[in-house]
Design a protein around this motif. Structure first.
Motif, PDB file in Angstrom:
ATOM      1  N   ALA A  98      71.658 -38.908 -56.986  1.00  0.00           N
ATOM      2  CA  ALA A  98      71.261 -40.307 -57.170  1.00  0.00           C
ATOM      3  C   ALA A  98      71.960 -41.206 -56.147  1.00  0.00           C
ATOM      4  O   ALA A  98      71.344 -42.117 -55.588  1.00  0.00           O
ATOM      5  N   ALA A  99      73.232 -40.948 -55.882  1.00  0.00           N
ATOM      6  CA  ALA A  99      73.967 -41.747 -54.895  1.00  0.00           C
ATOM      7  C   ALA A  99      73.368 -41.575 -53.505  1.00  0.00           C
ATOM      8  O   ALA A  99      73.265 -42.537 -52.735  1.00  0.00           O
ATOM      9  N   ALA A 100      72.969 -40.350 -53.161  1.00  0.00           N
ATOM     10  CA  ALA A 100      72.366 -40.110 -51.850  1.00  0.00           C
ATOM     11  C   ALA A 100      71.049 -40.857 -51.713  1.00  0.00           C
ATOM     12  O   ALA A 100      70.775 -41.477 -50.683  1.00  0.00           O
ATOM     13  N   VAL A 101      70.228 -40.843 -52.764  1.00  0.00           N
ATOM     14  CA  VAL A 101      68.938 -41.538 -52.716  1.00  0.00           C
ATOM     15  C   VAL A 101      69.159 -43.048 -52.756  1.00  0.00           C
ATOM     16  O   VAL A 101      68.513 -43.797 -52.026  1.00  0.00           O
ATOM     17  N   THR A 102      70.099 -43.509 -53.558  1.00  0.00           N
ATOM     18  CA  THR A 102      70.395 -44.937 -53.644  1.00  0.00           C
ATOM     19  C   THR A 102      70.969 -45.470 -52.331  1.00  0.00           C
ATOM     20  O   THR A 102      70.774 -46.630 -52.000  1.00  0.00           O
ATOM     21  N   LEU A 123      70.494 -39.810 -63.271  1.00  0.00           N
ATOM     22  CA  LEU A 123      69.659 -40.002 -62.079  1.00  0.00           C
ATOM     23  C   LEU A 123      69.372 -41.475 -61.806  1.00  0.00           C
ATOM     24  O   LEU A 123      68.905 -41.825 -60.717  1.00  0.00           O
ATOM     25  N   GLY A 124      69.650 -42.331 -62.775  1.00  0.00           N
ATOM     26  CA  GLY A 124      69.513 -43.767 -62.573  1.00  0.00           C
ATOM     27  C   GLY A 124      68.109 -44.174 -62.154  1.00  0.00           C
ATOM     28  O   GLY A 124      67.126 -43.861 -62.814  1.00  0.00           O
ATOM     29  N   GLU A 170      77.479 -31.031 -49.306  1.00  0.00           N
ATOM     30  CA  GLU A 170      77.267 -31.128 -47.861  1.00  0.00           C
ATOM     31  C   GLU A 170      75.795 -31.359 -47.547  1.00  0.00           C
ATOM     32  O   GLU A 170      75.437 -32.099 -46.662  1.00  0.00           O
ATOM     33  N   LEU A 171      74.910 -30.688 -48.285  1.00  0.00           N
ATOM     34  CA  LEU A 171      73.484 -30.873 -48.059  1.00  0.00           C
ATOM     35  C   LEU A 171      73.073 -32.299 -48.344  1.00  0.00           C
ATOM     36  O   LEU A 171      72.377 -32.922 -47.544  1.00  0.00           O
ATOM     37  N   VAL A 176      71.665 -37.831 -46.273  1.00  0.00           N
ATOM     38  CA  VAL A 176      71.930 -39.264 -46.117  1.00  0.00           C
ATOM     39  C   VAL A 176      72.193 -39.601 -44.652  1.00  0.00           C
ATOM     40  O   VAL A 176      71.673 -40.556 -44.114  1.00  0.00           O
ATOM     41  N   ARG A 177      72.988 -38.781 -43.983  1.00  0.00           N
ATOM     42  CA  ARG A 177      73.347 -39.048 -42.580  1.00  0.00           C
ATOM     43  C   ARG A 177      72.190 -38.785 -41.643  1.00  0.00           C
ATOM     44  O   ARG A 177      72.164 -39.300 -40.538  1.00  0.00           O
TER      45      ARG A 177
END
Length: 179
Positions: A98-102, A123-124, A170-171, A176-177
């Motif tokens: 969720a943090a990666a998508v957010t 998952l927010g 890491e994935l 995100v990066r």
């Protein structure tokens, strides 16, 4: 001659004992395999589509009514996660996903199974597709056989798949990066 008879009898007894022990081990392994099969999909073992594979065709609807298909993520980099309501590792990886998508990466999650309110809460605001039946259409299309499974996708192709035991952090960070 008596010594030869004793040696043959002792060897016969040893071979018989070995057969009994081997039979017991085989029965035990068979029982263990049946028990594992009854648990459903394996946890933490990556499966599904390999890197470089074109995304399969699918259509679905998120829990809030938005349509999702293979073009949902566009041509840019995105993340797809597969979680199960019966998977304890899924709940621990859901906030990370969720943090990666957010953080600005497009993505959605597919949640298999009934219930799972805590998982959905973790998952927010991530778009979630529910597949209440094991082996639903999207899980089948992606050939997912382990939970959780994550994919970084780009340009309609799988860039990197991974299960929880193989470095999901890491994935997700690479998703995100954009690395």
């Amino acid at each position: 001659m008596d010594l030869l008879v004793v040696v043959v009898v002792v060897l016969g007894l040893l071979v018989g004992a070995n057969l009994l022990l081997t039979g017991a081990v085989v029965r035990r392994l068979a029982a263990h395999e049946r028990k594992l099969a009854s648990l459903g999909p394996m946890i933490g073992v990556p499966g599904g589509l390999a890197a470089g594979t074109e995304l399969p065709s699918f259509t679905a609807e998120t829990v809030d009514g938005r349509p999702v298909d293979a073009g949902f993520l566009g041509d840019g980099r995105g993340l797809i996660a597969f979680f199960s309501t019966t998977c304890s590792a899924c709940l621990s990886h859901a906030p990370e996903f969720a943090a990666a998508v957010t953080a600005g990466t497009s993505g959605f999650a597919v949640v298999s199974g009934e219930g799972g309110d805590e998982l959905l809460g973790a998952l927010g605001s991530v778009p979630v597709v529910r597949e209440r039946v094991p082996g639903g259409p999207i899980v089948t299309a992606f050939e997912v056989d382990a939970y959780p499974t994550f994919y970084v996708v780009e340009g309609g192709r799988v860039v990197s798949p991974v299960g929880s035991a193989a470095g999901a952090g890491e994935l997700l960070a690479s998703g995100v990066r954009g690395a």
